[in-house]
Write a protein that holds these residues in place. Structure first.
Motif, PDB file in Angstrom:
ATOM      1  N   MET A   1       0.821  -1.209   0.000  1.00 12.82           N
ATOM      2  CA  MET A   1       0.000   0.000   0.000  1.00 12.82           C
ATOM      3  C   MET A   1       0.859   1.266   0.000  1.00 12.82           C
ATOM      4  SD  MET A   1      -3.073   0.335  -0.422  1.00 12.82           S
ATOM      5  CE  MET A   1      -3.423  -1.384  -0.058  1.00 12.82           C
ATOM      6  N   THR A   2       2.073   1.170   0.546  1.00  9.19           N
ATOM      7  CA  THR A   2       2.961   2.333   0.578  1.00  9.19           C
ATOM      8  C   THR A   2       3.261   2.830  -0.824  1.00  9.19           C
ATOM      9  OG1 THR A   2       3.995   1.524   2.616  1.00  9.19           O
ATOM     10  CG2 THR A   2       5.195   3.186   1.355  1.00  9.19           C
ATOM     11  N   GLU A   3       3.466   1.899  -1.761  1.00  8.15           N
ATOM     12  CA  GLU A   3       3.757   2.302  -3.140  1.00  8.15           C
ATOM     13  C   GLU A   3       2.597   3.083  -3.730  1.00  8.15           C
ATOM     14  OE1 GLU A   3       4.894   0.375  -7.502  1.00  8.15           O
ATOM     15  OE2 GLU A   3       4.134  -0.903  -5.902  1.00  8.15           O
ATOM     16  N   VAL A   4       1.377   2.636  -3.473  1.00  9.30           N
ATOM     17  CA  VAL A   4       0.181   3.302  -4.009  1.00  9.30           C
ATOM     18  C   VAL A   4       0.078   4.721  -3.462  1.00  9.30           C
ATOM     19  CG1 VAL A   4      -2.345   3.256  -4.094  1.00  9.30           C
ATOM     20  CG2 VAL A   4      -1.058   1.123  -4.313  1.00  9.30           C
ATOM     21  N   ILE A   5       0.269   4.872  -2.150  1.00  8.09           N
ATOM     22  CA  ILE A   5       0.170   6.194  -1.527  1.00  8.09           C
ATOM     23  C   ILE A   5       1.289   7.102  -2.016  1.00  8.09           C
ATOM     24  CG2 ILE A   5       0.247   7.434   0.669  1.00  8.09           C
ATOM     25  CD1 ILE A   5      -1.041   4.935   1.944  1.00  8.09           C
ATOM     26  N   THR A   6       2.466   6.549  -2.192  1.00 10.30           N
ATOM     27  CA  THR A   6       3.584   7.338  -2.718  1.00 10.30           C
ATOM     28  C   THR A   6       3.257   7.865  -4.109  1.00 10.30           C
ATOM     29  OG1 THR A   6       5.210   6.093  -1.436  1.00 10.30           O
ATOM     30  CG2 THR A   6       6.018   7.275  -3.368  1.00 10.30           C
ATOM     31  N   LYS A   7       2.739   6.997  -4.970  1.00 14.54           N
ATOM     32  CA  LYS A   7       2.363   7.410  -6.326  1.00 14.54           C
ATOM     33  C   LYS A   7       1.288   8.493  -6.277  1.00 14.54           C
ATOM     34  CE  LYS A   7       4.688   4.475  -9.095  1.00 14.54           C
ATOM     35  NZ  LYS A   7       5.579   3.764  -8.165  1.00 14.54           N
TER      36      LYS A   7
ATOM     37  N   PHE B   1      -7.207   3.403  -0.002  1.00  8.99           N
ATOM     38  CA  PHE B   1      -6.777   2.510  -1.071  1.00  8.99           C
ATOM     39  C   PHE B   1      -6.638   1.088  -0.532  1.00  8.99           C
ATOM     40  CE2 PHE B   1      -4.784   6.678  -2.168  1.00  8.99           C
ATOM     41  CZ  PHE B   1      -5.595   6.956  -3.259  1.00  8.99           C
ATOM     42  N   THR B   2      -7.082   0.126  -1.327  1.00  8.37           N
ATOM     43  CA  THR B   2      -7.093  -1.256  -0.856  1.00  8.37           C
ATOM     44  C   THR B   2      -6.399  -2.221  -1.803  1.00  8.37           C
ATOM     45  OG1 THR B   2      -9.247  -1.571  -1.919  1.00  8.37           O
ATOM     46  CG2 THR B   2      -9.261  -0.930   0.407  1.00  8.37           C
ATOM     47  N   LEU B   3      -6.003  -1.759  -2.980  1.00  6.70           N
ATOM     48  CA  LEU B   3      -5.437  -2.633  -4.006  1.00  6.70           C
ATOM     49  C   LEU B   3      -3.987  -2.268  -4.291  1.00  6.70           C
ATOM     50  CD1 LEU B   3      -8.507  -2.506  -6.428  1.00  6.70           C
ATOM     51  CD2 LEU B   3      -7.935  -4.348  -4.822  1.00  6.70           C
ATOM     52  N   SER B   4      -3.328  -3.080  -5.086  1.00  4.67           N
ATOM     53  CA  SER B   4      -1.937  -2.815  -5.444  1.00  4.67           C
ATOM     54  C   SER B   4      -1.858  -1.778  -6.566  1.00  4.67           C
ATOM     55  CB  SER B   4      -1.260  -4.115  -5.902  1.00  4.67           C
ATOM     56  OG  SER B   4      -1.750  -4.497  -7.189  1.00  4.67           O
ATOM     57  N   TRP B   5      -0.675  -1.254  -6.782  1.00  2.49           N
ATOM     58  CA  TRP B   5      -0.458  -0.292  -7.862  1.00  2.49           C
ATOM     59  C   TRP B   5      -0.788  -0.921  -9.212  1.00  2.49           C
ATOM     60  CZ3 TRP B   5      -0.580   4.427  -9.147  1.00  2.49           C
ATOM     61  CH2 TRP B   5       0.089   4.917 -10.272  1.00  2.49           C
ATOM     62  N   SER B   6      -0.464  -2.194  -9.389  1.00  2.00           N
ATOM     63  CA  SER B   6      -0.770  -2.876 -10.653  1.00  2.00           C
ATOM     64  C   SER B   6      -2.273  -2.937 -10.898  1.00  2.00           C
ATOM     65  CB  SER B   6      -0.183  -4.290 -10.660  1.00  2.00           C
ATOM     66  OG  SER B   6       1.228  -4.255 -10.588  1.00  2.00           O
ATOM     67  N   HIS B   7      -3.055  -3.130  -9.835  1.00  2.00           N
ATOM     68  CA  HIS B   7      -4.516  -3.105  -9.976  1.00  2.00           C
ATOM     69  C   HIS B   7      -4.984  -1.727 -10.451  1.00  2.00           C
ATOM     70  CE1 HIS B   7      -4.420  -6.708  -7.336  1.00  2.00           C
ATOM     71  NE2 HIS B   7      -5.579  -6.987  -7.879  1.00  2.00           N
ATOM     72  N   TYR B   8      -4.430  -0.686  -9.827  1.00  2.00           N
ATOM     73  CA  TYR B   8      -4.876   0.665 -10.192  1.00  2.00           C
ATOM     74  C   TYR B   8      -4.448   1.051 -11.611  1.00  2.00           C
ATOM     75  CZ  TYR B   8      -6.578   1.434  -5.494  1.00  2.00           C
ATOM     76  OH  TYR B   8      -7.299   1.340  -4.320  1.00  2.00           O
ATOM     77  N   LEU B   9      -3.364   0.486 -12.095  1.00  2.00           N
ATOM     78  CA  LEU B   9      -2.971   0.740 -13.483  1.00  2.00           C
ATOM     79  C   LEU B   9      -4.037   0.204 -14.438  1.00  2.00           C
ATOM     80  CD1 LEU B   9       0.863  -0.059 -13.479  1.00  2.00           C
ATOM     81  CD2 LEU B   9      -0.224   2.183 -13.670  1.00  2.00           C
ATOM     82  N   VAL B  10      -4.629  -0.940 -14.100  1.00  2.00           N
ATOM     83  CA  VAL B  10      -5.725  -1.484 -14.905  1.00  2.00           C
ATOM     84  C   VAL B  10      -6.960  -0.605 -14.777  1.00  2.00           C
ATOM     85  CG1 VAL B  10      -7.278  -3.460 -15.241  1.00  2.00           C
ATOM     86  CG2 VAL B  10      -4.868  -3.855 -14.699  1.00  2.00           C
TER      87      VAL B  10
END
Length: 337
Positions: A1-7, A103-112
């Motif tokens: 989740m840290t990666e998502v928040i950072t992005k 946010f509850t998903l990975s960065w890869s999920h949000y890219l989709v």
């Protein structure tokens, strides 16, 4: 989740600081080239213009998911250097408190998810990916199979809105029906000749994929389930149980055009389960005839309205998404009229 928040925070800095609060500055492309160049010099690879664009888009789309903040808050620190400095600090000091984010998903999920233009459709897939614990590959497959459109078509406007707000809810038999059921993962060629046994074997071999396509709450019990009545043996192709509806779901496979005899046979199967198998606390049995071709008029004429039996077509290829979207728009227009 840290990666998502950072992005997300990098996207916020690009929009609110570097672009001075403008969602998409006319000079944004040149700005991002400058940001990319400086960050690459300072931090190394991984700071392409495309990466920064994704961060910006992520913030623009999902900024309402941050609790208690506005979408755009203009900053007085609007120059490029200050923005780059802030981005560097974000990457060097990971955010520890995540309470204000949902946010509850990975960065890869949000890219989709970011590739989905419709807000309602995107929200539906986000909810389902979270609730059903979909992998990125499963999310991509469900989107490619037009799950949202297949569930939405033939629902009323309020029910379609609930899809975007709550995801798929399973409260009644109609909620588990999709037309068509998409079985592209079986590897059978649409124009090839195959038997019901071959179709059944392919489903058994890909049961995990089949359960994903069936939807929520399904548990597989048996294939070719035998029951004996009046000294005669009968066999149900596939028997499932839906824990959300608390009922048996019987599936018979038909590779040819559906006939009224098929409907009568399924009615007998359902009656048997209701009378001799289901417990008092369980709901009435559902029967599904999974067929390659059907005529709605024949189904309607053959079955009583409260039969709890459904003729559901299947397809061995992914549906045309644009065609389904157009059909859904047409359906909504009819509802409004």
């Amino acid at each position: 989740m840290t990666e998502v928040i950072t992005k997300y925070e990098i996207g916020r800095t690009i929009v609110n600081v570097i672009q001075a609060g403008e969602e998409r500055a006319t000079y944004g492309k040149q700005l991002l080239k400058g940001v990319s160049k400086i960050l690459t010099e300072r931090l190394g690879d991984g700071w392409s213009v495309e990466t920064l664009k994704r961060c910006r888009k992520f913030f623009t789309i999902f900024s309402t998911k941050e609790i208690g903040t506005t979408v755009m808050t203009q900053s007085s620190d609007s120059n490029l250097v200050n923005g780059v400095d802030q981005i560097q600090k974000i990457t060097e000091r990971p955010i520890k408190s995540t309470e204000k984010y949902s946010f509850t998903l990975s960065w890869s999920h949000y890219l989709v998810l970011m590739r989905i233009e419709s807000d309602e459709e995107r929200r539906f897939y986000e909810i389902e990916a979270q609730k059903q614990n979909w992998s990125v590959r499963q999310l991509q497959r469900q989107y490619n199979s037009s799950l949202y459109e297949r569930l939405a078509i033939s629902k009323d406007k309020d029910s379609i809105m609930r899809l975007a707000q709550e995801g798929q809810t399973v409260n009644k038999p109609d909620d588990i029906i999709k037309n068509p059921l998409t079985l592209e993962f079986l590897g059978l060629k649409p124009d090839a000749s195959y038997s019901e046994t071959k179709l059944e074997n392919a489903i058994i071999d890909k049961m995990q994929h089949f359960l994903l396509e069936l939807g929520k709450g399904f548990l597989f019990e048996a294939r070719q389930k035998r029951f004996t009545f009046d000294e005669e043996n009968f066999y149900v192709d596939l028997v499932f149980y839906n824990r959300l509806l608390q009922c048996y779901v019987l599936i018979d496979l038909k590779v040819d055009k559906l006939a009224h005899q098929d409907l009568g046979q399924m009615q007998m199967y359902v009656n048997y389960y209701d009378r001799y198998v289901k417990q008092d606390f369980e709901k009435p049995t559902i029967g599904i005839l999974l067929c390659k071709e059907k005529k709605d008029a024949l189904v309607e004429l053959t079955l009583p309205k409260d039969s709890n039996i459904y003729a559901q077509q299947y397809a061995l290829y992914l549906p045309d998404k644009k065609l389904l979207q157009a059909k859904l728009r047409e359906w909504l227009e009819e509802q409004e009229e």
